[in-house]
Motif scaffolding. Sequence first.
Motif, PDB file in Angstrom:
ATOM      1  N   LEU A   1     -22.919  -5.061 -12.104  1.00 37.18           N
ATOM      2  CA  LEU A   1     -23.509  -5.999 -13.065  1.00 37.18           C
ATOM      3  C   LEU A   1     -24.287  -5.290 -14.172  1.00 37.18           C
ATOM      4  CD1 LEU A   1     -24.599  -8.910 -10.717  1.00 37.18           C
ATOM      5  CD2 LEU A   1     -22.776  -8.904 -12.421  1.00 37.18           C
ATOM      6  N   ILE A   2     -25.035  -4.268 -13.820  1.00 41.44           N
ATOM      7  CA  ILE A   2     -25.769  -3.530 -14.857  1.00 41.44           C
ATOM      8  C   ILE A   2     -24.789  -2.890 -15.834  1.00 41.44           C
ATOM      9  CG2 ILE A   2     -27.230  -1.505 -15.274  1.00 41.44           C
ATOM     10  CD1 ILE A   2     -28.793  -2.309 -12.722  1.00 41.44           C
ATOM     11  N   PHE A   3     -23.743  -2.250 -15.299  1.00 45.59           N
ATOM     12  CA  PHE A   3     -22.744  -1.659 -16.184  1.00 45.59           C
ATOM     13  C   PHE A   3     -22.048  -2.738 -17.008  1.00 45.59           C
ATOM     14  CE2 PHE A   3     -18.488  -0.393 -17.362  1.00 45.59           C
ATOM     15  CZ  PHE A   3     -18.745   0.788 -18.051  1.00 45.59           C
ATOM     16  N   ALA A   4     -21.707  -3.866 -16.388  1.00 50.86           N
ATOM     17  CA  ALA A   4     -21.009  -4.943 -17.093  1.00 50.86           C
ATOM     18  C   ALA A   4     -21.845  -5.495 -18.246  1.00 50.86           C
ATOM     19  CB  ALA A   4     -20.646  -6.064 -16.121  1.00 50.86           C
ATOM     20  N   VAL A   5     -23.137  -5.640 -18.047  1.00 52.80           N
ATOM     21  CA  VAL A   5     -24.007  -6.145 -19.117  1.00 52.80           C
ATOM     22  C   VAL A   5     -24.045  -5.153 -20.276  1.00 52.80           C
ATOM     23  CG1 VAL A   5     -26.420  -6.673 -19.710  1.00 52.80           C
ATOM     24  CG2 VAL A   5     -25.384  -7.688 -17.671  1.00 52.80           C
ATOM     25  N   ILE A   6     -24.183  -3.871 -19.961  1.00 54.66           N
ATOM     26  CA  ILE A   6     -24.225  -2.851 -21.017  1.00 54.66           C
ATOM     27  C   ILE A   6     -22.865  -2.742 -21.705  1.00 54.66           C
ATOM     28  CG2 ILE A   6     -24.521  -0.374 -21.479  1.00 54.66           C
ATOM     29  CD1 ILE A   6     -26.543  -0.395 -19.080  1.00 54.66           C
ATOM     30  N   ALA A   7     -21.786  -2.667 -20.920  1.00 52.51           N
ATOM     31  CA  ALA A   7     -20.436  -2.553 -21.500  1.00 52.51           C
ATOM     32  C   ALA A   7     -20.095  -3.789 -22.329  1.00 52.51           C
ATOM     33  CB  ALA A   7     -19.405  -2.356 -20.390  1.00 52.51           C
ATOM     34  N   GLY A   8     -20.480  -4.958 -21.839  1.00 48.74           N
ATOM     35  CA  GLY A   8     -20.233  -6.189 -22.589  1.00 48.74           C
ATOM     36  C   GLY A   8     -21.008  -6.230 -23.896  1.00 48.74           C
ATOM     37  N   HIS A   9     -22.227  -5.744 -23.871  1.00 49.39           N
ATOM     38  CA  HIS A   9     -23.053  -5.729 -25.090  1.00 49.39           C
ATOM     39  C   HIS A   9     -22.413  -4.884 -26.185  1.00 49.39           C
ATOM     40  CE1 HIS A   9     -26.649  -5.849 -27.575  1.00 49.39           C
ATOM     41  NE2 HIS A   9     -26.560  -4.536 -27.692  1.00 49.39           N
ATOM     42  N   TYR A  10     -21.896  -3.735 -25.801  1.00 45.69           N
ATOM     43  CA  TYR A  10     -21.309  -2.822 -26.781  1.00 45.69           C
ATOM     44  C   TYR A  10     -19.801  -3.004 -26.966  1.00 45.69           C
ATOM     45  CZ  TYR A  10     -25.766  -0.432 -26.777  1.00 45.69           C
ATOM     46  OH  TYR A  10     -27.102  -0.135 -26.905  1.00 45.69           O
ATOM     47  N   GLY A  11     -19.173  -3.871 -26.162  1.00 43.39           N
ATOM     48  CA  GLY A  11     -17.733  -4.081 -26.277  1.00 43.39           C
ATOM     49  C   GLY A  11     -16.927  -2.892 -25.793  1.00 43.39           C
ATOM     50  N   TRP A  12     -17.484  -2.124 -24.845  1.00 39.46           N
ATOM     51  CA  TRP A  12     -16.750  -0.983 -24.294  1.00 39.46           C
ATOM     52  C   TRP A  12     -15.492  -1.458 -23.592  1.00 39.46           C
ATOM     53  CZ3 TRP A  12     -21.418   1.649 -21.423  1.00 39.46           C
ATOM     54  CH2 TRP A  12     -22.290   2.209 -22.371  1.00 39.46           C
ATOM     55  N   LEU A  13     -14.566  -0.560 -23.378  1.00 33.47           N
ATOM     56  CA  LEU A  13     -13.321  -0.803 -22.644  1.00 33.47           C
ATOM     57  C   LEU A  13     -12.454  -1.856 -23.329  1.00 33.47           C
ATOM     58  CD1 LEU A  13     -14.840  -0.856 -19.029  1.00 33.47           C
ATOM     59  CD2 LEU A  13     -13.942   1.109 -20.286  1.00 33.47           C
ATOM     60  N   ASN A  14     -12.645  -1.997 -24.626  1.00 31.90           N
ATOM     61  CA  ASN A  14     -11.839  -2.922 -25.434  1.00 31.90           C
ATOM     62  C   ASN A  14     -11.992  -4.365 -24.985  1.00 31.90           C
ATOM     63  OD1 ASN A  14     -10.210  -3.181 -27.696  1.00 31.90           O
ATOM     64  ND2 ASN A  14      -8.349  -3.276 -26.479  1.00 31.90           N
ATOM     65  N   LEU A  15     -13.205  -4.731 -24.540  1.00 30.42           N
ATOM     66  CA  LEU A  15     -13.484  -6.090 -24.081  1.00 30.42           C
ATOM     67  C   LEU A  15     -14.306  -6.836 -25.121  1.00 30.42           C
ATOM     68  CD1 LEU A  15     -14.350  -5.182 -20.386  1.00 30.42           C
ATOM     69  CD2 LEU A  15     -12.249  -6.237 -21.224  1.00 30.42           C
ATOM     70  N   PRO A  16     -14.313  -8.158 -25.053  1.00 26.37           N
ATOM     71  CA  PRO A  16     -15.122  -8.923 -26.005  1.00 26.37           C
ATOM     72  C   PRO A  16     -16.611  -8.606 -25.838  1.00 26.37           C
ATOM     73  CG  PRO A  16     -13.824 -10.394 -24.590  1.00 26.37           C
ATOM     74  CD  PRO A  16     -13.588  -8.992 -24.129  1.00 26.37           C
ATOM     75  N   THR A  17     -17.351  -8.643 -26.945  1.00 27.61           N
ATOM     76  CA  THR A  17     -18.786  -8.364 -26.865  1.00 27.61           C
ATOM     77  C   THR A  17     -19.526  -9.595 -26.348  1.00 27.61           C
ATOM     78  OG1 THR A  17     -19.111  -8.980 -29.173  1.00 27.61           O
ATOM     79  CG2 THR A  17     -18.757  -6.648 -28.712  1.00 27.61           C
TER      80      THR A  17
END
Length: 149
Positions: free
Chosen positions: A109-125
């Motif tokens: 969850l911590i990684f998902a929140v950070i990755a989601g915030h920055y749009g990492w891994l070509n995912l929606p922000t």
Amino acid sequence: MNQFTLSALAFLGGVFLAIQGGLNSHLGVLLKNPLLASVVAFFSSFIFALSIAFFSIEKLPTLSQVKIIPAYLWFTGGFFSVLGISLYYYTIPKLGVSTMISLGLCGQLIFAVIAGHYGWLNLPTEPITVKRISGLIAMILGILLINGK
């Protein structure tokens, strides 16, 4: 599919992951090697996935569709899968399934929140909000309560 059904499926997926983690970590203990348990798990997963795909895929991707897929996408997901699952199998017998799953979920969850915030891994922000940070804090407090002696 509606939100309730999707949420129920996600919940069920989490239950299945906890079950497989417990079973395969026991296999790793009996084999005296969590990585070998991962090999067995991934091989049987391959057989099950191949069987299900054989009966459910209506149309295979075209060669031109396959050619545009970046090379790293063919391997990196599997690499991180082996690392993550092997770590589960290694730590569950030492920490217990509830401790390992709660800590693993915390990391996810911590990684998902950070990755989601920055749009990492070509995912929606998905911007970090006070509500999301509050949820992470509540989760961390919950983990402390679950794992407290």
